[in-house]
Scaffold this motif. Structure first.
Motif, PDB file in Angstrom:
ATOM      1  N   ARG A 490     108.986   5.823  36.293  1.00  0.00           N
ATOM      2  CA  ARG A 490     107.667   6.330  36.664  1.00  0.00           C
ATOM      3  C   ARG A 490     107.605   7.817  36.359  1.00  0.00           C
ATOM      4  O   ARG A 490     108.547   8.564  36.643  1.00  0.00           O
ATOM      5  CB  ARG A 490     107.366   6.109  38.150  1.00  0.00           C
ATOM      6  CG  ARG A 490     107.161   4.653  38.523  1.00  0.00           C
ATOM      7  CD  ARG A 490     106.729   4.517  39.979  1.00  0.00           C
ATOM      8  NE  ARG A 490     106.643   3.129  40.379  1.00  0.00           N
ATOM      9  CZ  ARG A 490     105.578   2.364  40.220  1.00  0.00           C
ATOM     10  NH1 ARG A 490     104.489   2.875  39.670  1.00  0.00           N
ATOM     11  NH2 ARG A 490     105.583   1.108  40.615  1.00  0.00           N
ATOM     12  N   TRP A 494     102.556   7.213  36.666  1.00  0.00           N
ATOM     13  CA  TRP A 494     102.471   6.184  35.642  1.00  0.00           C
ATOM     14  C   TRP A 494     103.753   5.358  35.612  1.00  0.00           C
ATOM     15  O   TRP A 494     104.855   5.908  35.594  1.00  0.00           O
ATOM     16  CB  TRP A 494     102.256   6.808  34.261  1.00  0.00           C
ATOM     17  CG  TRP A 494     100.886   7.382  34.051  1.00  0.00           C
ATOM     18  CD1 TRP A 494     100.472   8.635  34.375  1.00  0.00           C
ATOM     19  CD2 TRP A 494      99.765   6.718  33.462  1.00  0.00           C
ATOM     20  NE1 TRP A 494      99.154   8.808  34.036  1.00  0.00           N
ATOM     21  CE2 TRP A 494      98.687   7.642  33.462  1.00  0.00           C
ATOM     22  CE3 TRP A 494      99.562   5.447  32.934  1.00  0.00           C
ATOM     23  CZ2 TRP A 494      97.435   7.336  32.971  1.00  0.00           C
ATOM     24  CZ3 TRP A 494      98.314   5.125  32.426  1.00  0.00           C
ATOM     25  CH2 TRP A 494      97.271   6.056  32.439  1.00  0.00           C
ATOM     26  N   LEU A 526     102.347   1.883  29.197  1.00  0.00           N
ATOM     27  CA  LEU A 526     101.962   2.755  30.297  1.00  0.00           C
ATOM     28  C   LEU A 526     101.018   2.003  31.217  1.00  0.00           C
ATOM     29  O   LEU A 526     100.103   1.322  30.749  1.00  0.00           O
ATOM     30  CB  LEU A 526     101.259   4.015  29.768  1.00  0.00           C
ATOM     31  CG  LEU A 526     102.000   4.831  28.704  1.00  0.00           C
ATOM     32  CD1 LEU A 526     101.111   5.967  28.205  1.00  0.00           C
ATOM     33  CD2 LEU A 526     103.304   5.371  29.257  1.00  0.00           C
ATOM     34  N   ASP A 527     101.212   2.145  32.525  1.00  0.00           N
ATOM     35  CA  ASP A 527     100.423   1.377  33.474  1.00  0.00           C
ATOM     36  C   ASP A 527     100.231   2.208  34.743  1.00  0.00           C
ATOM     37  O   ASP A 527     101.189   2.783  35.282  1.00  0.00           O
ATOM     38  CB  ASP A 527     101.151   0.065  33.806  1.00  0.00           C
ATOM     39  CG  ASP A 527     100.259  -0.927  34.505  1.00  0.00           C
ATOM     40  OD1 ASP A 527      99.618  -1.715  33.797  1.00  0.00           O
ATOM     41  OD2 ASP A 527     100.211  -0.920  35.742  1.00  0.00           O
ATOM     42  N   ARG A 528      98.954   2.258  35.218  1.00  0.00           N
ATOM     43  CA  ARG A 528      98.700   3.026  36.441  1.00  0.00           C
ATOM     44  C   ARG A 528      97.409   2.584  37.096  1.00  0.00           C
ATOM     45  O   ARG A 528      96.441   2.237  36.412  1.00  0.00           O
ATOM     46  CB  ARG A 528      98.628   4.518  36.133  1.00  0.00           C
ATOM     47  CG  ARG A 528      98.468   5.367  37.397  1.00  0.00           C
ATOM     48  CD  ARG A 528      98.467   6.836  37.118  1.00  0.00           C
ATOM     49  NE  ARG A 528      98.313   7.594  38.357  1.00  0.00           N
ATOM     50  CZ  ARG A 528      98.266   8.922  38.439  1.00  0.00           C
ATOM     51  NH1 ARG A 528      98.379   9.646  37.329  1.00  0.00           N
ATOM     52  NH2 ARG A 528      98.116   9.518  39.608  1.00  0.00           N
ATOM     53  N   HIS A 536      95.934   0.263  31.461  1.00  0.00           N
ATOM     54  CA  HIS A 536      97.163  -0.145  30.772  1.00  0.00           C
ATOM     55  C   HIS A 536      97.041   0.229  29.293  1.00  0.00           C
ATOM     56  O   HIS A 536      96.003  -0.001  28.667  1.00  0.00           O
ATOM     57  CB  HIS A 536      97.391  -1.651  30.905  1.00  0.00           C
ATOM     58  CG  HIS A 536      98.674  -2.119  30.282  1.00  0.00           C
ATOM     59  ND1 HIS A 536      99.859  -2.176  30.979  1.00  0.00           N
ATOM     60  CD2 HIS A 536      98.965  -2.539  29.019  1.00  0.00           C
ATOM     61  CE1 HIS A 536     100.820  -2.619  30.186  1.00  0.00           C
ATOM     62  NE2 HIS A 536     100.296  -2.845  28.984  1.00  0.00           N
TER      63      HIS A 536
END
Length: 622
Positions: A490, A494, A526-528, A536
């Motif tokens: 992370r 993110w 990337l993911d948040r 994403h």
């Protein structure tokens, strides 16, 4: 293997990302069952494993299964165009038919071509995917040379509720799915159905010698059903079914040249299976499994009166598996598998069926800081007789955070029905391909995340290749060397996943690189979440690759070099209410031109928007 400046920079980026991460614990290690045929966490397994969850699938924005698999580290996808066109999946540089694929424990794929119709398997009905790298013939028998990919269909979890999704986008593409799933007491049910359709694009270029300047559409109607029940004494039963049927169009020789040449396929993909779990004693578990899969394809020319060509494959599987727990740190797994492959085709094959019976045993031991695994299997093939495979693996926990593993395994692949019996272009005297693989992995788990580095060496012998007359022969030998590295961490909120794969699939006979797979790839996810919004992004970069095509002018196979490329896909979801959400996806955001197969077009920038509904639990509750 030579590492370029770009590859070195990618390795540096992996390390920098790890150092920049803030100190918080990532999600717990997922449970996997494919690596050893028993349940264990991904951190415990001695194989390299990737798990794709339903949440990963939803957030990826992918429309088709090949599009989703393109994002997996160490895995190459080459397609004859987008949206339901023939797709090949290469795992760790091995051939596309060197990967064993199962749906809910049932083998799938064409027994004539030896490959899987990835393009027809409906992504909407998939709950989970486990990708296990390395040879696993000692557990699963033939075909598990490069690895095993197991697909799990949707399952009812939580309260019983309804759900639906509608999406529309570029090239007049639509998706509409809905169903009911959930738990009912000790049982669960799942019923889902829907469809995917698109007008598509013109998939081929005139350079191939054939081209129909039209749009090659694709239509897929799918249905899945499942149910299960668990008793208090450890007994459980489960049944499941998956069905997809439709039409896909493509380009072939125009009517002015060959009026009977097909330009469309009708297809059927069907998997039906059941599992019974028994627990006679606390230390003894029995699993009885049976299933059937169909891979049917009928090729025809639209508007022509020519007789269609039909290739129907049926695979019947059954297994009896026993697990014996010896104390807290030892597990013995043993059983028998049965596989019956059958062909029904308008093309005349000298043989239309064969069976394989395999007996296997596996021993797992945890002793202090050491983890040991050994497995052995004897397969009896109706045509090729007995074949023995085995594997051994050792893991050692250097510290609480660091774990090193080393493994060695053998595998084999039997020739396909096309290799052996296709009229005029076959060889009934072929031998099975054999292989051995050695691998070393170093992995770490820290407060800031996880990382791993894998180095492997695979040798494939008696490789089946076409000679100058296009007749398959055991004339090939391949050496594949590779390095894979990955980081999950992370950074400033993110969730970041980085993957680097360096592969050299080398043909030892003529000194060339195997076609249709890249030697270098770097993939970032990337993911948040931002309150009600979830974002994403996937960035996939792949190096150059070789390809070969048949030149109808010279009547010879010619080799070409395809350029590398980089693609960015992005998706966003916004929760309107606890039940309703809007979502949008942009694929190939920067509209890059690229090819994975010579002469076949790919999609430019595409946009999809849609709405999802997740109903309130029936009978109340949260």
């Amino acid at each position: 293997m030579r590492i370029t400046h770009r590859a070195g920079a990618a390795l540096l980026l992996l390390g920098c990302a790890a150092g920049a991460a803030r100190a918080d614990e990532l999600t717990t290690s997922p449970i996997v069952v494919t690596a050893t045929r028993t349940a264990e966490t991904a951190d415990q397994t001695l194989s390299s494993v990737t798990v794709i969850t339903r949440a990963d699938i939803r957030r990826s924005g992918a429309v088709t299964l090949p599009q989703l698999l393109r994002q997996v580290n160490g895995l190459d996808v080459a397609s004859n165009g987008p949206f339901g066109k023939l797709s090949s999946v290469f795992l760790r540089g091995t051939n596309s038919d060197d990967v064993l694929v199962m749906v809910d424990g049932v083998r799938v794929g064409s027994v004539t071509a030896g490959t899987v119709s990835w393009e027809f398997l409906p992504l909407s009905e998939i709950r989970r995917i486990e990708i296990v790298r390395g040879p696993h013939s000692s557990l699963y028998g033939p075909d598990a040379v490069g690895g095993v990919i197991q697909i799990f269909t949707r399952k009812g979890r939580g309260p019983l509720r309804a759900g639906a999704e509608v999406t529309y986008g570029s090239h007049e593409t639509y998706q509409a799915f809905g169903g009911v799933s959930g738990a009912v007491g000790r049982g669960w049910i799942n019923l889902r159905g829907g469809g995917l359709g698109t007008e598509g694009i013109n998939v081929s270029q005139p350079v191939l010698g054939f081209n129909e300047p039209d749009r090659d559409g694709y239509y897929n109607d799918s249905f899945s059903a499942g149910a299960g029940y668990r008793w208090g004494n450890g007994t459980a039963v489960r049944v499941n079914a998956l069905r997809a049927t439709g039409t896909t169009r493509y380009d072939d020789f125009p009517p002015s040249s060959f009026s009977t040449s097909p330009n469309a396929d009708r297809f059927l993909q069907e998997v039906v299976g059941g599992l019974v779990r028994l627990q006679p004693t606390e230390a003894w578990t029995v699993r009885l499994r049976a299933g059937r899969s169909l891979d049917d394809r009928t090729s025809f020319r639209e508007g022509s009166t020519a007789k269609p060509t039909r290739y129907d494959s049926e695979r019947i599987t059954a297994s009896w598996q026993n697990e014996f727990a010896v104390g807290r740190h030892q597990l013995i797994t043993a059983g028998i598998d049965y596989l019956d492959d059958r062909v029904d085709s308008t093309t005349r094959y000298d043989r239309t069926s064969r069976y394989d019976v395999g007996a296997f045993a596996q021993y797992q031991l945890r002793l202090g800081r050491n983890d040991l695994l050994g497995s052995l299997r004897l397969d009896h093939d109706e045509q090729f007789g007995n074949h023995t495979t085995g594997s051994i693996a050792w893991g050692y926990r250097l510290t609480r955070a660091l774990h090193v593993t080393a493994s060695y395994g053998t595998a084999f692949r039997a020739p396909t029905f096309n290799d052996l019996y296709y009229p005029g272009y076959s060889n009934p005297n072929l031998r099975p391909e054999t292989s051995d693989t050695a691998e070393v992995e170093l992995r770490g788990r820290h407060r800031w995340g996880r990382w791993h580095v894998d180095v492997y060496h695979t040798g494939i012998y008696d490789l089946i290749q076409l000679d100058s007359r296009f007749i398959p022969q055991n004339i090939g030998r391949t050496t594949i060397r590779g390095v894979e590295a990955g980081v999950d961490t992370r950074i400033r909120g993110w969730k970041v996943r980085l993957g680097l794969a360096l592969t050299r699939p080398h043909d030892d006979i003529d000194g060339t690189t195997l076609i249709r797979r890249t030697e270098r790839s770097f993939k970032v996810a990337l993911d948040r979440g931002f309150g009600r919004t979830h974002v994403h992004v996937d960035w996939v970069t792949e190096g150059r690759r070789s390809d070969a095509f048949f030149n109808p002018v010279t009547f010879q196979s010619e080799r070409v070099r395809l350029s590398g490329y980089g693609l960015v896909d992005a998706s966003i979801e916004y929760a309107l209410t606890p039940n309703w959400s809007l979502h949008a996806a942009v694929d190939n955001l920067f509209d890059r031109g690229y090819q994975t197969l010579f002469g076949y077009n790919t999609l430019g920038r595409t946009v999809f928007v849609g709405v999802r509904y997740r109903g309130t639990p029936w009978g109340g509750g949260a």
